[in-house]
Design a protein around this motif. Sequence first.
Motif, PDB file in Angstrom:
ATOM      1  N   LYS A 163     -14.017  -1.333   5.317  1.00 35.00           N
ATOM      2  CA  LYS A 163     -13.387  -0.139   5.253  1.00 35.00           C
ATOM      3  C   LYS A 163     -12.275  -0.641   4.263  1.00 35.00           C
ATOM      4  CE  LYS A 163     -10.292   2.580   7.932  1.00 35.00           C
ATOM      5  NZ  LYS A 163      -9.664   2.822   9.458  1.00 35.00           N
ATOM      6  N   ASN A 164     -11.554  -1.805   4.094  1.00 30.21           N
ATOM      7  CA  ASN A 164     -10.438  -1.827   3.489  1.00 30.21           C
ATOM      8  C   ASN A 164     -10.656  -2.289   1.820  1.00 30.21           C
ATOM      9  OD1 ASN A 164      -8.588  -1.379   5.690  1.00 30.21           O
ATOM     10  ND2 ASN A 164      -8.588  -3.572   6.375  1.00 30.21           N
ATOM     11  N   SER A 182      -1.502  -0.804   1.779  1.00 25.31           N
ATOM     12  CA  SER A 182      -1.742  -0.707   3.161  1.00 25.31           C
ATOM     13  C   SER A 182      -2.373  -2.043   3.565  1.00 25.31           C
ATOM     14  CB  SER A 182      -2.930   0.359   3.227  1.00 25.31           C
ATOM     15  OG  SER A 182      -3.866   0.156   2.520  1.00 25.31           O
ATOM     16  N   SER A 185     -21.022  -4.727  14.656  1.00 24.41           N
ATOM     17  CA  SER A 185     -19.595  -4.779  13.932  1.00 24.41           C
ATOM     18  C   SER A 185     -19.903  -4.967  12.260  1.00 24.41           C
ATOM     19  CB  SER A 185     -19.005  -6.151  14.275  1.00 24.41           C
ATOM     20  OG  SER A 185     -19.882  -7.289  14.211  1.00 24.41           O
ATOM     21  N   ASP A 211     -12.890 -12.599  11.747  1.00 25.29           N
ATOM     22  CA  ASP A 211     -12.917 -11.528  12.473  1.00 25.29           C
ATOM     23  C   ASP A 211     -11.193 -11.085  12.915  1.00 25.29           C
ATOM     24  OD1 ASP A 211     -14.059  -8.997  14.028  1.00 25.29           O
ATOM     25  OD2 ASP A 211     -12.867 -10.177  15.542  1.00 25.29           O
ATOM     26  N   HIS A 242     -18.658  -7.014   7.081  1.00 32.12           N
ATOM     27  CA  HIS A 242     -17.798  -6.737   8.235  1.00 32.12           C
ATOM     28  C   HIS A 242     -16.952  -5.538   8.225  1.00 32.12           C
ATOM     29  CE1 HIS A 242     -14.376  -7.301  11.251  1.00 32.12           C
ATOM     30  NE2 HIS A 242     -14.761  -8.364  11.807  1.00 32.12           N
ATOM     31  N   LYS A 243     -16.938  -4.528   9.449  1.00 34.04           N
ATOM     32  CA  LYS A 243     -16.670  -3.388   9.381  1.00 34.04           C
ATOM     33  C   LYS A 243     -15.135  -2.923   8.747  1.00 34.04           C
ATOM     34  CE  LYS A 243     -19.222  -0.664  12.891  1.00 34.04           C
ATOM     35  NZ  LYS A 243     -19.187   0.395  13.892  1.00 34.04           N
ATOM     36  N   ALA A 244     -14.295  -4.045   9.272  1.00 28.06           N
ATOM     37  CA  ALA A 244     -12.887  -3.824   8.776  1.00 28.06           C
ATOM     38  C   ALA A 244     -12.732  -4.066   7.268  1.00 28.06           C
ATOM     39  CB  ALA A 244     -11.721  -4.835   9.678  1.00 28.06           C
ATOM     40  N   ILE A 245     -13.347  -5.204   6.872  1.00 26.23           N
ATOM     41  CA  ILE A 245     -13.116  -5.467   5.292  1.00 26.23           C
ATOM     42  C   ILE A 245     -13.751  -4.750   4.584  1.00 26.23           C
ATOM     43  CG2 ILE A 245     -14.076  -7.471   3.850  1.00 26.23           C
ATOM     44  CD1 ILE A 245     -13.736  -9.539   5.891  1.00 26.23           C
ATOM     45  N   SER A 264      -9.370 -10.051   9.749  1.00 25.24           N
ATOM     46  CA  SER A 264     -10.309  -9.227   8.901  1.00 25.24           C
ATOM     47  C   SER A 264      -9.305  -7.980   8.325  1.00 25.24           C
ATOM     48  CB  SER A 264     -11.397  -8.579   9.628  1.00 25.24           C
ATOM     49  OG  SER A 264     -11.118  -7.990  10.760  1.00 25.24           O
ATOM     50  N   SER A 265      -8.573  -7.409   9.279  1.00 17.66           N
ATOM     51  CA  SER A 265      -7.659  -6.183   8.934  1.00 17.66           C
ATOM     52  C   SER A 265      -6.518  -6.468   8.179  1.00 17.66           C
ATOM     53  CB  SER A 265      -7.232  -5.645  10.433  1.00 17.66           C
ATOM     54  OG  SER A 265      -8.329  -5.453  10.991  1.00 17.66           O
ATOM     55  N   SER A 266      -6.134  -7.618   7.999  1.00 22.45           N
ATOM     56  CA  SER A 266      -4.860  -8.280   7.163  1.00 22.45           C
ATOM     57  C   SER A 266      -5.269  -8.897   6.025  1.00 22.45           C
ATOM     58  CB  SER A 266      -4.098  -9.044   8.063  1.00 22.45           C
ATOM     59  OG  SER A 266      -4.585 -10.232   8.489  1.00 22.45           O
TER      60      SER A 266
END
Length: 257
Positions: free
Chosen positions: A162-163, A56, A213, A122, A157-160, A125-127
């Motif tokens: 989380k992943n 993912s 954030s 940012d 960071h929220k996305a980092i 962050s999701s990738s």
Amino acid sequence: MSGAKQAEPVSQGDSMFEEMKDQILANDTNTIGIVVALLVGFLTLVLLFIWTRRKSLGRDVLICGPCDSGKTTLLSQLVVGKPVETYTSMVQNSFPWEVEGKTNINLVDVPGHERIRGSIVDQFSSSARGIVYLVDSNNVSKQVRDVAEFLHSILSHKAISKNSPPVLVLCNKQDGGLAKGAQVIQTLLEKEIEKVRMTSSHQLEGLEGETSSAVFLGRQGKSFEFKDIASNVTFVEGTATEMDSLVGVREWLVKIA
């Protein structure tokens, strides 16, 4: 009168004891089988979770750090096999990195200037599949606040968060006479991030009704340690201008690819 010894009759109590023993042994065998099956099932779920999580994650590996920490030099060593002349960049540089038997990963050099680095982190962050964070081992004591603040902003960071991609902290410029070792730098950063975390928490408390954030980093009520966050953080020593010293970095990249 025969001299042969007659067999002693088995009492009812002995017979019951033998039956109970057989039942216990049978139950133990069943219990062991159940326990083994549960362990196999649990390990399968763990491996499936790790595999699914790795799938993912994106293919970007962010190379971060303050200005002059050696990010572009590291990138050039990994991509073309030699250091190149560096300059202060205001945009990210991105190059594919081949991994034998695996899909290529994308190395992203994030500028260290504090005005733009946050927005680029940012953006990716999701990738982010992994994060390489460079520290100048010679000047870390003088720059520890900026080094810790940038690293804290990335990890919280929220996305980092989380992943929770793996993180490699490269204690760079080990060829300098004042270079500090990885363990010393880890301790310095943990102490400074604790201070940054307290300041950030107080600032968030004053922002009623606003959505932050960032997330709290580490464990509540406990001094900050890297082992308490979801991402696996590894510290290595090296010198970006010397390819032979970057074996640990290359091995880490292959591992996470």
